[in-house]
Design an enzyme around this catalytic site. Sequence first.
Site, PDB file in Angstrom:
ATOM      1  N   HIS A 192     -67.432 -57.458  65.357  1.00 12.85           N
ATOM      2  CA  HIS A 192     -66.890 -58.174  66.497  1.00 12.85           C
ATOM      3  C   HIS A 192     -65.960 -59.248  65.959  1.00 12.85           C
ATOM      4  O   HIS A 192     -66.387 -60.140  65.229  1.00 12.85           O
ATOM      5  CB  HIS A 192     -68.046 -58.794  67.303  1.00 12.85           C
ATOM      6  CG  HIS A 192     -67.585 -59.551  68.484  1.00 12.85           C
ATOM      7  ND1 HIS A 192     -68.020 -60.821  68.768  1.00 12.85           N
ATOM      8  CD2 HIS A 192     -66.720 -59.208  69.456  1.00 12.85           C
ATOM      9  CE1 HIS A 192     -67.427 -61.226  69.879  1.00 12.85           C
ATOM     10  NE2 HIS A 192     -66.643 -60.275  70.311  1.00 12.85           N
ATOM     11  N   LYS A 218     -61.383 -66.656  69.361  1.00 13.75           N
ATOM     12  CA  LYS A 218     -60.792 -65.684  68.435  1.00 13.75           C
ATOM     13  C   LYS A 218     -59.534 -65.042  69.032  1.00 13.75           C
ATOM     14  O   LYS A 218     -58.504 -64.950  68.387  1.00 13.75           O
ATOM     15  CB  LYS A 218     -61.806 -64.567  68.110  1.00 13.75           C
ATOM     16  CG  LYS A 218     -63.008 -65.027  67.349  1.00 13.75           C
ATOM     17  CD  LYS A 218     -63.919 -63.869  66.998  1.00 13.75           C
ATOM     18  CE  LYS A 218     -64.599 -63.243  68.205  1.00 13.75           C
ATOM     19  NZ  LYS A 218     -65.546 -64.110  68.888  1.00 13.75           N
ATOM     20  N   ASP A 273     -61.270 -57.883  69.339  1.00 11.45           N
ATOM     21  CA  ASP A 273     -62.619 -57.692  69.883  1.00 11.45           C
ATOM     22  C   ASP A 273     -63.486 -56.728  69.081  1.00 11.45           C
ATOM     23  O   ASP A 273     -64.529 -57.117  68.585  1.00 11.45           O
ATOM     24  CB  ASP A 273     -62.566 -57.225  71.349  1.00 11.45           C
ATOM     25  CG  ASP A 273     -63.634 -57.932  72.146  1.00 11.45           C
ATOM     26  OD1 ASP A 273     -64.806 -57.644  71.909  1.00 11.45           O
ATOM     27  OD2 ASP A 273     -63.281 -58.796  72.962  1.00 11.45           O
ATOM     28  N   GLU A 322     -58.329 -59.387  75.762  1.00  8.34           N
ATOM     29  CA  GLU A 322     -58.765 -60.158  76.915  1.00  8.34           C
ATOM     30  C   GLU A 322     -58.548 -61.634  76.638  1.00  8.34           C
ATOM     31  O   GLU A 322     -58.999 -62.158  75.631  1.00  8.34           O
ATOM     32  CB  GLU A 322     -60.252 -59.944  77.199  1.00  8.34           C
ATOM     33  CG  GLU A 322     -60.671 -60.606  78.501  1.00  8.34           C
ATOM     34  CD  GLU A 322     -62.092 -61.164  78.505  1.00  8.34           C
ATOM     35  OE1 GLU A 322     -62.833 -60.944  77.535  1.00  8.34           O
ATOM     36  OE2 GLU A 322     -62.437 -61.843  79.475  1.00  8.34           O
ATOM     37  N   ARG A 380     -63.843 -79.370  51.146  1.00  6.72           N
ATOM     38  CA  ARG A 380     -62.757 -80.326  51.245  1.00  6.72           C
ATOM     39  C   ARG A 380     -61.867 -80.267  50.018  1.00  6.72           C
ATOM     40  O   ARG A 380     -60.728 -80.731  50.046  1.00  6.72           O
ATOM     41  CB  ARG A 380     -63.325 -81.755  51.376  1.00  6.72           C
ATOM     42  CG  ARG A 380     -64.209 -81.965  52.584  1.00  6.72           C
ATOM     43  CD  ARG A 380     -63.401 -81.980  53.861  1.00  6.72           C
ATOM     44  NE  ARG A 380     -62.428 -83.040  53.876  1.00  6.72           N
ATOM     45  CZ  ARG A 380     -62.672 -84.265  54.310  1.00  6.72           C
ATOM     46  NH1 ARG A 380     -63.861 -84.576  54.771  1.00  6.72           N
ATOM     47  NH2 ARG A 380     -61.732 -85.180  54.283  1.00  6.72           N
TER      48      ARG A 380
END
Lengths: 327, 90
Positions: A146, A167, A185, A209, A250
């Site tokens: 996914h 996403k 997706d 979507e 970092r």
Amino acid sequence: MEIVERNLPVARFVAETAELLGLRLVGVSPESGTDITVPEVSRPGFVLTGFTDKYQHERIQILGGAEFSFLETLPRDEVAGAIAHLFSRPVPCFIVTRGQEPFPELVQQAHEHGVPLLVTEQHTTRFIRALTGYLEDFFSPRGNVHGSLVDVYGVGLLVTGPSGIGKSEITLDLVERGHRLVADDVVQLIRRGGVLIGRGNEFLKHFMEIRGVGVIDVREMFGIRAIRVQKRVEVEVRLERWVQGKHYDRAGLEYQTSPILGVEIPNVVLPVTPGKNVTVIAETIAMNHMLKVYGLSPAERFNRQVMEGLARRNEARVYHYLQQDEE
Amino acid sequence: MRERKLEVVNAKGLHLRAASELVKLTATLTCRVSLSNGIIEVDGKSILGVAALGAAKGTEIVVRTEGDGEQDALDRITALFTRGFYENVP
């Protein structure tokens, strides 16, 4: 979810490759062969001579020019006996290449043993290459994740994260900036050798979507240059909700890797906060990956400069020492 | 983690409208929801993912819920499947 196919029925093999491999069935239904279980093929030249110890009978058997030339050297009454060796073990199917006319003994014995016999016009070496490609694809591990897959400057970025994190929005933003959508997706993955290849789902194609808008077609909206069918997966970008106090990298973009279908893929964990331009960071991740692939990292380059400087200084010292040497 | 095998009973299968009914429910759940047709496994909160299953009438779908309220979530999803996503069940 990972799936590894282990059995390929001959009927399915013939149906899927008849056009690609130019296969023509000679008698015997393809339903009757034993399943193909390995991606390799065999040329049973030695088996024809009666040496059946190393007969790799579980493989597809290819009868090319060499095998036929050998049979032609035999007296006519020995051909049936030589061919009988081929049927001493269960075989998925026989394929005759170069459009050679199968020996009547071969056709007859194939019929008796219920082994499918196929003929192709293609040249043996080229045929085996195409056949092996198909078989390796079929037996490769596959699965789906996914997320979305975008080609960013030629780097395959797999964007993953929980539902609702954005996403698709980041993907759309990348497409808007000229990058190419592979899948949104549902990303279908397949491992070919050591490379992970991603493509879209057959139903979804390049639909996306966007919450609040609904389903859009990227191909229609942005044109053909905004999409591509498949792409090697090179870096995973994991989107996370920002957690106060959690440590994020970092020091630089130091990659961790994690396995996807057994292929180690570098990943970058990216905390998402409102107002953060994740798209630009995604582009940076892609470019940074390319720099690592194509050349030295900045630290390595700097270190090399320092070492070259030291070497020059050593040479100079030796030179001065020898100049004062009056011996 | 809870898991149940459910059958698609409405005539049109899990098309976009049915998928949107399902997602309308799953979006309100805090637990993770996944659906599988044995070939691919998709996020139950994504309408395209659900549509990508290509589940026609009669297809069996394995629904998994994981996290807060997983049992209640599975029961509510089951009810929606049984009622054919509020569409005509022959």
